[in-house]
Write an enzyme that holds these catalytic residues in place. Structure first.
Site, PDB file in Angstrom:
ATOM      1  N   ARG A  37      33.933  33.480  42.386  1.00 30.69           N
ATOM      2  CA  ARG A  37      33.401  34.852  42.388  1.00 30.69           C
ATOM      3  C   ARG A  37      33.095  35.203  43.833  1.00 30.69           C
ATOM      4  O   ARG A  37      33.569  36.210  44.466  1.00 30.69           O
ATOM      5  CB  ARG A  37      32.154  35.256  41.716  1.00 30.69           C
ATOM      6  CG  ARG A  37      31.927  36.687  41.528  1.00 30.69           C
ATOM      7  CD  ARG A  37      30.968  37.070  40.758  1.00 30.69           C
ATOM      8  NE  ARG A  37      30.598  38.482  40.552  1.00 30.69           N
ATOM      9  CZ  ARG A  37      29.339  38.927  40.869  1.00 30.69           C
ATOM     10  NH1 ARG A  37      28.422  38.149  40.781  1.00 30.69           N
ATOM     11  NH2 ARG A  37      29.257  40.298  40.815  1.00 30.69           N
ATOM     12  N   HIS A  41      34.710  38.116  46.439  1.00 33.95           N
ATOM     13  CA  HIS A  41      33.716  39.159  46.985  1.00 33.95           C
ATOM     14  C   HIS A  41      33.600  38.962  48.339  1.00 33.95           C
ATOM     15  O   HIS A  41      33.753  39.967  49.290  1.00 33.95           O
ATOM     16  CB  HIS A  41      32.336  38.977  46.567  1.00 33.95           C
ATOM     17  CG  HIS A  41      32.169  39.536  45.088  1.00 33.95           C
ATOM     18  ND1 HIS A  41      30.857  39.749  44.933  1.00 33.95           N
ATOM     19  CD2 HIS A  41      32.808  39.820  44.089  1.00 33.95           C
ATOM     20  CE1 HIS A  41      30.855  40.404  43.452  1.00 33.95           C
ATOM     21  NE2 HIS A  41      32.139  40.495  43.228  1.00 33.95           N
ATOM     22  N   ASN A  69      26.690  42.140  45.091  1.00 29.20           N
ATOM     23  CA  ASN A  69      26.275  40.688  45.699  1.00 29.20           C
ATOM     24  C   ASN A  69      24.823  40.272  45.267  1.00 29.20           C
ATOM     25  O   ASN A  69      24.526  39.157  45.546  1.00 29.20           O
ATOM     26  CB  ASN A  69      26.740  40.446  47.169  1.00 29.20           C
ATOM     27  CG  ASN A  69      27.948  40.582  47.413  1.00 29.20           C
ATOM     28  OD1 ASN A  69      28.753  40.117  46.697  1.00 29.20           O
ATOM     29  ND2 ASN A  69      28.230  41.195  48.624  1.00 29.20           N
ATOM     30  N   HIS A 166      37.407  36.032  34.420  1.00 27.61           N
ATOM     31  CA  HIS A 166      35.990  36.246  33.594  1.00 27.61           C
ATOM     32  C   HIS A 166      36.074  35.518  32.280  1.00 27.61           C
ATOM     33  O   HIS A 166      35.305  35.736  31.478  1.00 27.61           O
ATOM     34  CB  HIS A 166      36.085  37.815  33.304  1.00 27.61           C
ATOM     35  CG  HIS A 166      35.750  38.727  34.602  1.00 27.61           C
ATOM     36  ND1 HIS A 166      35.662  39.840  34.600  1.00 27.61           N
ATOM     37  CD2 HIS A 166      35.109  38.292  35.748  1.00 27.61           C
ATOM     38  CE1 HIS A 166      35.076  40.262  35.783  1.00 27.61           C
ATOM     39  NE2 HIS A 166      34.831  39.404  36.343  1.00 27.61           N
TER      40      HIS A 166
HETATM   41  C1  HEM Z   1      38.670  43.580  38.263  1.00 25.11           C
HETATM   42  C2  HEM Z   1      37.654  43.765  38.821  1.00 25.11           C
HETATM   43  C3  HEM Z   1      36.227  43.164  38.662  1.00 25.11           C
HETATM   44  C4  HEM Z   1      35.280  43.606  38.378  1.00 25.11           C
HETATM   45  C5  HEM Z   1      34.692  44.983  37.932  1.00 25.11           C
HETATM   46  C6  HEM Z   1      34.084  42.415  38.224  1.00 25.11           C
HETATM   47  C7  HEM Z   1      32.820  42.492  37.815  1.00 25.11           C
HETATM   48  C8  HEM Z   1      31.983  41.559  37.615  1.00 25.11           C
HETATM   49  C9  HEM Z   1      30.714  41.662  37.370  1.00 25.11           C
HETATM   50  C10 HEM Z   1      29.903  42.943  36.932  1.00 25.11           C
HETATM   51  C11 HEM Z   1      30.170  40.195  37.099  1.00 25.11           C
HETATM   52  C12 HEM Z   1      28.856  40.039  36.411  1.00 25.11           C
HETATM   53  C13 HEM Z   1      27.763  39.813  37.459  1.00 25.11           C
HETATM   54  C14 HEM Z   1      26.561  39.689  37.062  1.00 25.11           C
HETATM   55  O1  HEM Z   1      26.182  40.373  36.380  1.00 25.11           O
HETATM   56  O2  HEM Z   1      26.120  38.368  37.324  1.00 25.11           O
HETATM   57  C15 HEM Z   1      31.327  39.400  37.429  1.00 25.11           C
HETATM   58  C16 HEM Z   1      31.144  38.050  37.165  1.00 25.11           C
HETATM   59  C17 HEM Z   1      32.339  37.125  37.584  1.00 25.11           C
HETATM   60  N1  HEM Z   1      33.475  37.581  38.377  1.00 25.11           N
HETATM   61 FE1  HEM Z   1      33.963  39.459  38.293  1.00 25.11          FE
HETATM   62  N2  HEM Z   1      34.913  41.350  38.670  1.00 25.11           N
HETATM   63  C18 HEM Z   1      36.225  41.673  38.888  1.00 25.11           C
HETATM   64  C19 HEM Z   1      37.302  40.902  39.276  1.00 25.11           C
HETATM   65  C20 HEM Z   1      36.971  39.439  39.435  1.00 25.11           C
HETATM   66  C21 HEM Z   1      37.804  38.463  40.151  1.00 25.11           C
HETATM   67  C22 HEM Z   1      39.322  38.985  40.843  1.00 25.11           C
HETATM   68  C23 HEM Z   1      37.397  37.276  40.176  1.00 25.11           C
HETATM   69  C24 HEM Z   1      37.824  36.213  40.845  1.00 25.11           C
HETATM   70  C25 HEM Z   1      39.211  35.718  40.976  1.00 25.11           C
HETATM   71  C26 HEM Z   1      36.300  37.476  39.331  1.00 25.11           C
HETATM   72  C27 HEM Z   1      35.528  36.353  39.097  1.00 25.11           C
HETATM   73  C28 HEM Z   1      34.168  36.408  38.456  1.00 25.11           C
HETATM   74  C29 HEM Z   1      33.589  35.328  37.967  1.00 25.11           C
HETATM   75  C30 HEM Z   1      33.945  33.753  37.844  1.00 25.11           C
HETATM   76  C31 HEM Z   1      32.335  35.824  37.527  1.00 25.11           C
HETATM   77  C32 HEM Z   1      31.173  34.802  36.968  1.00 25.11           C
HETATM   78  C33 HEM Z   1      30.178  34.718  37.901  1.00 25.11           C
HETATM   79  C34 HEM Z   1      28.986  33.830  37.545  1.00 25.11           C
HETATM   80  O3  HEM Z   1      29.001  33.001  36.581  1.00 25.11           O
HETATM   81  O4  HEM Z   1      28.117  33.570  38.527  1.00 25.11           O
HETATM   82  N3  HEM Z   1      36.055  38.896  39.056  1.00 25.11           N
HETATM   83  N4  HEM Z   1      32.447  40.104  37.743  1.00 25.11           N
END
Ligand code: HEM
Length: 302
Positions: A37, A41, A69, A166
């Protein structure tokens, strides 16, 4: 940008980074999701220039303190790798490259494919919290997602493949409870969310805990939160995408068809994900004499 960029300049760079990622992963598997992530970002704000890693100062509110972030994790892995790299080859390996390698290593450790990382990124000297507006929001619909990815030179297909990330990690309750408790004026619960799944989420994120505790409560992204598999796409067809942005991938015929392929063919997704990550990691990079090689990933060089 070049694969094997540090082969002569700092021969053990990739090995050191991999070692640090692995060490942290063995302590906490969730760190892999955190690092992947971070890469996303970082690249979506001013390109993949390590600007996400810079700490705020009294004069400057950095990206890290922008609202998307607030929930990032894994920064200490990059710091540890950087400290070791500075000890063996001072001023050579950029923070932006460390992050790109670490994201690849995180993917492999979580059961995803290996890819060669083109490197040679330089670190940026600007990091502004306000610019985190470029990061898509979980409430976004399909058109908004396509638009935000297109602004970074990424296609709808890249977006669908990258969203599969995700399949690992966690989310804080605050990122999606609007879908459970205050969706819109007509209905409290998002009708596009499977009622059984919604019920489970409500147990994990109780309404009465909205507010302070909601800031710390987390849920797993899916049933196998440490494993890179295409179950994310299968869940969408069960209306069990966690965010509106996830579920909206089924809102057009082409994106739904792509999700169908991934849901039934894990390898097809893994290959496309790897390709899309390589593309993501090259968004608006600084190279050659642009930017700098930061000595400490948290601080712009004096
Ligand atoms: C398509 C649009 C995207 C949106 C709206 C989005 C939004 C989010 C949100 C809201 C979270 C949860 C954060 C939290 O509350 O802790 C999250 C987690 C995550 N996102 Fe996305 N995301 C997107 C695309 C991506 C992309 C492109 C990647 C990587 C290539 C990604 C990788 C991740 C990962 C791995 C997590 C888990 C993080 C953790 O466990 O600490 N996301 N994302």
């Amino acid at each position: 940008m070049q694969v094997g960029f540090y082969r002569d300049k700092c021969p053990f760079a990739e090995a050191i980074i991999k070692d640090e990622v692995k060490k942290s992963f063995l302590e906490d598997k969730g760190i892999a999701a955190g690092i992947i992530r971070l890469q996303f970002h970082d690249c979506f704000v001013r390109g993949c220039d390590g600007s996400l890693l810079i700490d705020s100062t009294p004069e400057n509110q950095a990206e890290k303190d922008g609202s998307p972030n607030k929930s990032i994790r894994g920064l200490e892995v990059i710091d540890n790798a950087k400290a070791r790299l500075e000890a063996v080859c001072m001023g050579v390996v950029s923070c932006a490259d460390i992050l790109a390698y670490a994201a690849r290593d995180s993917n492999v450790l979580s059961g995803g494919l290996y890819w060669d990382v083109p490197a040679g990124r330089r670190d940026g000297r600007i990091s502004r919290a306000a610019e985190t507006e470029d990061i898509p929001k979980p409430s976004f619909n399909l058109d908004q997602l396509i638009e935000f990815f297109a602004k970074k030179g990424l296609t709808q297909g890249d977006m669908v493949a990258l969203s599969g990330s995700h399949t690992i990690g966690r989310s804080h309750c605050f990122s999606f409870t609007v879908r459970l408790y205050n969706y819109n004026t007509k209905t409290m619960q998002d009708p596009n969310l499977d009622p059984h799944y919604a019920q489970l989420l409500k147990i994990e994120c109780p309404r009465f805990l909205q507010g302070i505790l909601n800031q710390t409560l987390v849920v797993a992204m899916n049933q196998s939160p440490f494993f890179m598999d295409s179950s994310y796409y299968g869940n969408l067809f069960k209306h069990a995408g966690l965010f509106n942005s996830d579920q909206s991938l089924l809102d057009s015929q082409t994106t739904a068809e792509q999700a169908t392929v991934y849901a039934t063919n894990d390898l097809a997704w893994k290959v496309d994900f790897a390709r899309a990550m390589i593309k993501l990691s090259q968004v608006q990079v600084l190279t050659e004499n642009q930017g700098e090689i930061r000595a400490n990933c948290r601080v712009i060089n004096p």
